[in-house]
Design a protein around this motif. Structure first.
Motif, short mmCIF file in Angstrom:
data_model
loop_
_atom_site.label_atom_id
_atom_site.label_comp_id
_atom_site.label_asym_id
_atom_site.label_seq_id
_atom_site.Cartn_x
_atom_site.Cartn_y
_atom_site.Cartn_z
N SER A 40 53.82 -27.05 76.35
CA SER A 40 54.36 -25.73 76.66
C SER A 40 53.42 -24.98 77.59
O SER A 40 52.23 -24.83 77.31
N ARG A 44 53.03 -19.23 84.46
CA ARG A 44 52.42 -18.30 85.42
C ARG A 44 51.95 -19.02 86.68
O ARG A 44 51.82 -18.42 87.73
N PHE A 61 57.86 -17.69 74.64
CA PHE A 61 58.86 -17.98 73.61
C PHE A 61 59.57 -16.72 73.16
O PHE A 61 60.60 -16.78 72.52
N MET A 90 48.23 -15.81 72.45
CA MET A 90 49.13 -16.91 72.09
C MET A 90 48.64 -17.63 70.85
O MET A 90 49.42 -18.06 70.01
N LYS A 208 33.71 -15.79 82.93
CA LYS A 208 34.10 -16.12 81.56
C LYS A 208 33.24 -17.31 81.14
O LYS A 208 32.77 -18.06 81.99
#
Ligand code: NAP
Length: 262
Positions: A40, A44, A61, A90, A208
């Motif tokens: 899934s 984007r 979803f 998510m 990050k």
């Protein structure tokens, strides 16, 4: 994708992606008898890499309820949350949907980088905190955190920014004209990162803690150039089992499916 993965005698497993590990796990699971993986994607990324096996679905979803309905409709037997370390929303939704359905769930997350000798890391919890640190300083900032929180830096009047992202910022995000925007997708190697940071006279890196090797070059470059790194701390995740690699996740999938029977 409206129909369940049709692989008779196989257990459907859902892999939440957006990372190279999710893609690799999907391919590995597709090669295993008894497993029918669905990858899934949030939808984007333009033209994302496709796995060589398994099915792919794309798009949100519709919250926890939507995910729960999907899991039930496709008779999913186990879920692996292999979303990016900074895509925590998510992960929380997946935890709740799996809890409701009593479905086994695993987190596949690559190990975080840890500071090495010579690194000058300054941990920041949010992009706002990174912008606070820069404040009124006249820094040349290499911003490699994508579009996340770009607007925060509008309040740094004396800094110049080199922003690197995979795709252009969404409409509604105004990147000041004097900033530079580079669109590029990794991997990025140390020599090129060091040359870029040197030529743009970068004085601080904002990053990050993605882990892995694909974007580690900038961290090595910052170390070599003795530049500080404002390191965004990884967000909190729901409790539950976590593995760092694809082989462990595949073993977990096989065990989970075997325990719950076909
Ligand atoms: P997020 O905040 O955790 O999720 C936002 C919403 O996007 C979710 O509520 C969900 O919509 C949808 N979504 C996220 N991942 C999905 C998936 N794998 N399959 C289907 N829907 C998904 O995530 P984000 O930070 O916006 O990141 C979006 C995607 O980009 C993730 O899949 C992530 O792995 C990937 N990514 C993120 C980063 C990052 O730094 N954040 C970096 C590289 C890749 P619904 O509520 O409608 O289900």
């Amino acid at each position: 994708m409206s129909e369940p993965a049709s692989r008779p005698g196989s257990a459907v497993v859902l892999i939440l992606g957006g990372t190279p590990e999710a893609l690799d796990l999907t391919e590995a699971a597709a090669g295993q008898p008894g497993l029918a993986p669905i990858l899934s994607l949030a939808g984007r990324t333009w033209a994302p890499r496709q796995p060589a096996g398994g099915l792919v679905r794309s798009g949100g979803f519709g919250g926890v309820d939507g995910l729960e309905a999907f899991l039930a409709r496709h008779r999913v037997r186990a879920l692996v949350d292999a979303t990016h370390p900074y895509a925590a929303g998510m992960g929380w939704q997946a935890a709740e949907a799996c809890e409701r359905l009593r479905l086994p769930r695993l987190r596949l997350e690559r190990a975080a980088w840890t500071p090495q000798a010579g690194d000058r890391w300054l941990p920041v919890d949010t992009m706002a905190a990174a912008a606070d640190w820069i404040g009124a300083r006249a820094e040349n900032v290499f911003l490699t955190t994508g579009h996340l929180g770009l607007d925060q830096f509008a309040r740094c009047p004396n800094a110049w920014f080199l922003v690197r992202a995979i795709s252009p910022p969404a409409t509604g995000i105004d990147v000041p004209a004097r900033w530079s925007l580079v669109l590029a997708r990794g991997p990025f190697h140390r020599a090129a990162e060091q040359a870029l940071m040197h030529s743009r006279e970068i004085t601080v890196l904002v990053s990050k803690n993605s882990g892995g090797t694909g974007t580690y070059g900038k961290i090595e470059a910052a170390r070599a150039l003795e530049r500080p790194v404002l390191m965004l701390v990884r967000p909190a995740r729901p409790d539950g089992p976590v593995v760092p690699g694809v082989s462990e996740a595949l073993a977990w999938l096989r065990r989970s499916v075997a325990w719950s029977g076909l």
